[in-house]
Design an enzyme around this catalytic site. Sequence first.
Site, PDB file in Angstrom:
ATOM      1  N   ALA A   2       0.860  -1.183   0.000  1.00  0.00           N
ATOM      2  CA  ALA A   2       0.000   0.000   0.000  1.00  0.00           C
ATOM      3  C   ALA A   2       0.894   1.230   0.000  1.00  0.00           C
ATOM      4  CB  ALA A   2      -0.933  -0.001   1.210  1.00  0.00           C
ATOM      5  N   GLU A  52       0.744   5.427   1.443  1.00  0.00           N
ATOM      6  CA  GLU A  52       0.025   6.234   2.429  1.00  0.00           C
ATOM      7  C   GLU A  52      -0.395   7.607   1.936  1.00  0.00           C
ATOM      8  OE1 GLU A  52       4.541   6.789   3.433  1.00  0.00           O
ATOM      9  OE2 GLU A  52       3.238   5.192   2.688  1.00  0.00           O
ATOM     10  N   ASN A  53      -0.685   7.780   0.665  1.00  0.00           N
ATOM     11  CA  ASN A  53      -1.084   9.086   0.152  1.00  0.00           C
ATOM     12  C   ASN A  53      -2.140   9.714   1.064  1.00  0.00           C
ATOM     13  OD1 ASN A  53       0.278   8.183  -2.373  1.00  0.00           O
ATOM     14  ND2 ASN A  53      -1.567   6.954  -2.599  1.00  0.00           N
ATOM     15  N   HIS A 105      -1.382   0.296   9.386  1.00  0.00           N
ATOM     16  CA  HIS A 105      -0.047   0.830   9.064  1.00  0.00           C
ATOM     17  C   HIS A 105      -0.164   2.131   8.265  1.00  0.00           C
ATOM     18  CE1 HIS A 105       4.273   0.142   7.635  1.00  0.00           C
ATOM     19  NE2 HIS A 105       3.829   1.053   6.774  1.00  0.00           N
ATOM     20  N   GLU A 106      -0.968   2.093   7.196  1.00  0.00           N
ATOM     21  CA  GLU A 106      -1.094   3.293   6.360  1.00  0.00           C
ATOM     22  C   GLU A 106      -1.787   4.425   7.120  1.00  0.00           C
ATOM     23  OE1 GLU A 106       0.699   3.125   3.758  1.00  0.00           O
ATOM     24  OE2 GLU A 106       0.950   0.966   3.996  1.00  0.00           O
TER      25      GLU A 106
END
Length: 819
Positions: A255, A257-258, A288-289
């Site tokens: 993934a 993290e935008n 996490h993100e």
Amino acid sequence: MPSLTVDGARTRAAALSVQSYDVDLDLTQGERTFGSTTTIRFTASESSSSVDVKPDELISVTLNGTAVDVAGLSDGQLELTGLQPENELVVVASMLYSHDGEGLHRAVDAADDLAYTYAMSFLDAGPRIFACFDQPDLKAPYRFKVTAPEEWLVLGNGAATQVSPGRWELAETKPLSTYFVTVVAGPYHQITDSHDGIALSVVSRQSLKDALEREAADIFEVTKQSFDTYHRMFGYRYPFGDYHQAFVPEFNAGAMENPGCVTFRDQMVFRSAVTDGERSQRARTIVHEMAHQWFGDTVTMKWWNDLWLNESFAEYMAHRVSTEATRYTDNWIDFAYMRKWWGLQADQRSSTHPVAADAVKDALASLDDFDGISYAKGAAVLKQLAAYLGDDVFLAGVNAHIVANEFGNATFADLVAKWTEAGAVGLDDWAQAWLRTPGVDTISAARTATGIKLHRKAPEAYPATRPHKLTVGGYDAEGRRTTVDVLIDADEVDVDLDPSLAVVIPDAGDDSWAKIRLDSVSLDNLAALLPKIDDGVTRAVILNSVRDAVADGELDPRIGFDVVLGMLPTETSDIAVGTLLNWSNTHLLGVYLPYEPYRGQLADVLRARLDTVEAGSSVQLSVARGFARFTDDVDRLRGWLAGDSAFPVPEGVTMDADLRWIVTLQLARLGAIGEAEIDAELERDSSSEGIVHATRCRAALPTAAAKDRAWAQITTDADIANYELYAACEGFWHPTQAELTAPYVDRYFAEIPGTEKLRSGWVVATSAKLAFPRYAVEQRVVDRAADLIADESVAAGIRRSVGDSADDLKRALAVRSAF
């Protein structure tokens, strides 16, 4: 193409301050290119600088209304001269869609021929989408406008509004680093929700619509629970408005993290049956993100050498918060078995590096250190630090760091200062030992007349004095457990524990970062005691000790294999079963040990476990997958696919699409099916996922034609999508096909360097690693690897992948020599 150096970034950051970006993308120009117009407003204290842009065609550039010669573009940089105190730069370009998961990636879903796009700006990829000053410490607000086909949905970092058919405007963002910028555009299926005043949504391809509808409730539940926990923990509200989670095709990472629009690989929208461990892994990825929204997005590192802190922090928080806030409680078991093992291997290769490195590398070279050390070792160290400081001090420092540096950039030294203000002492020495010195200590136990003595040994190449706070566990013959908390602050420490205990396990709770060695008495008693040790984390510590001792040539790999066979009949964790089977596949069978007869012994144990395991359980699914991977029972595998009553699928197991492909892959490797059967399975599952599976199966066929075709995909096909490329690499090598693939060993070293001209970024290093001839356990292969590594004309990412693979091969040679 040269990458930005830290000195170049510092020079530019000292000269420029960016006020805003306005980006206008036109996604209606066809399948190959899209239009990109970028307006940047910035101040300058110097008369010259440069802007980053990597177009298919640079159409025009104007600076303060004056045209700039586009012929000046060189290696992705355009020099700017005549800068004023206040400037407006307008860059008009035609950009290429990518197929490597970076830049603006375009994928066509084979299920329905619908096209989807998403932007991945990480590291050097932003300028493939829009002109920018591409470094993390030149943050600015963004406003996006997007022209897209009328039936498309558009999302991004700011709230998206459709202002007319096919025309979208995204709200101005908080200041962001260039590498966080994303746009997700296509005929995505969207499900919306909200929580605590935050608009939520999840999106996926239309062909995954039914799966997303099934999975959305779990995804939203984890998201909401995590928002509540992070708001309470940090005392600082999520600052980026909407929160979209986009599950996108052909994504390289787990993934990204935008802010406001996190992108995930869409295998996490489960279309087939999955284990509890895989569901908890998805939950941890979500958590996490989300941690990054505060630590990484709100406060961002100044240079890539501090990227470890973003990832280590999010990794630690993912396991901690998932355990505290969600229904998934096996997180530290997963960490011990999988994440820690990943990091321990990285920390013992020649490419090891400090967790916190000095800011000396360029951006792309920094990506080479984006590994298990950055994630797992850093997380383990932060876990130790939180225990050492106490949670109040640990979180007080983190929270003060976020408030002091919101929407700006900071360094690890800035965080240490906040911890110190909160009451921490001695952090400089701690950081030097744990974060700025690479390598991993070995902790072993020895029995004395009156107790247990623990020995701590630092690696000779990287001496350091590292304290370890951990628990020593002792088990008697009946499996009863006694524990003692220990601080190892010297090379030898006495532990008040009965020396007659059957098994003694240093770091039984997996609280530190060390190689654990069991004494000979414990090893002798291990087979009898393992079924009686029910703590999943402790069982992982034992297996990691065995795996590492085998890799170091200290323990006969046959004993390691016996541990696998001993654990499988009673193991109750699907994470553990998967780990045992993966280790067998990647390190034991055909690498440390001959493929036969050990493959057959493993298949027999798995076949027997299928008769006793709980029907419909996650462990049953793990065992069934493993049996399909290792059996040579062609009739049974064919029967499973055909629904043959003579060879019935075990009750509780569903032959869904993904399990069918696992069976098909094994039949292909065995030469029991050919192209026609693979084509028939692909007709049954004509999705993009099916195409990737079919590519892997075709590469696995034991025929010269199949290997030639797969090798051409790996080494010459510039247009192959990243997932298909990875699948071709994964299917190519196998211990039973050594004679067939032998000519490709030398071809690998001759031809893999050229793949850097076909592809860019992440995919170059990944494919080089996956295509490495890891079953060719020969000194000449190590020698060929050394020659390639020494050739500085070869891309750094390829050399790093080859170096890591060669280190693993050296270990295999040493193990074979010893045993």
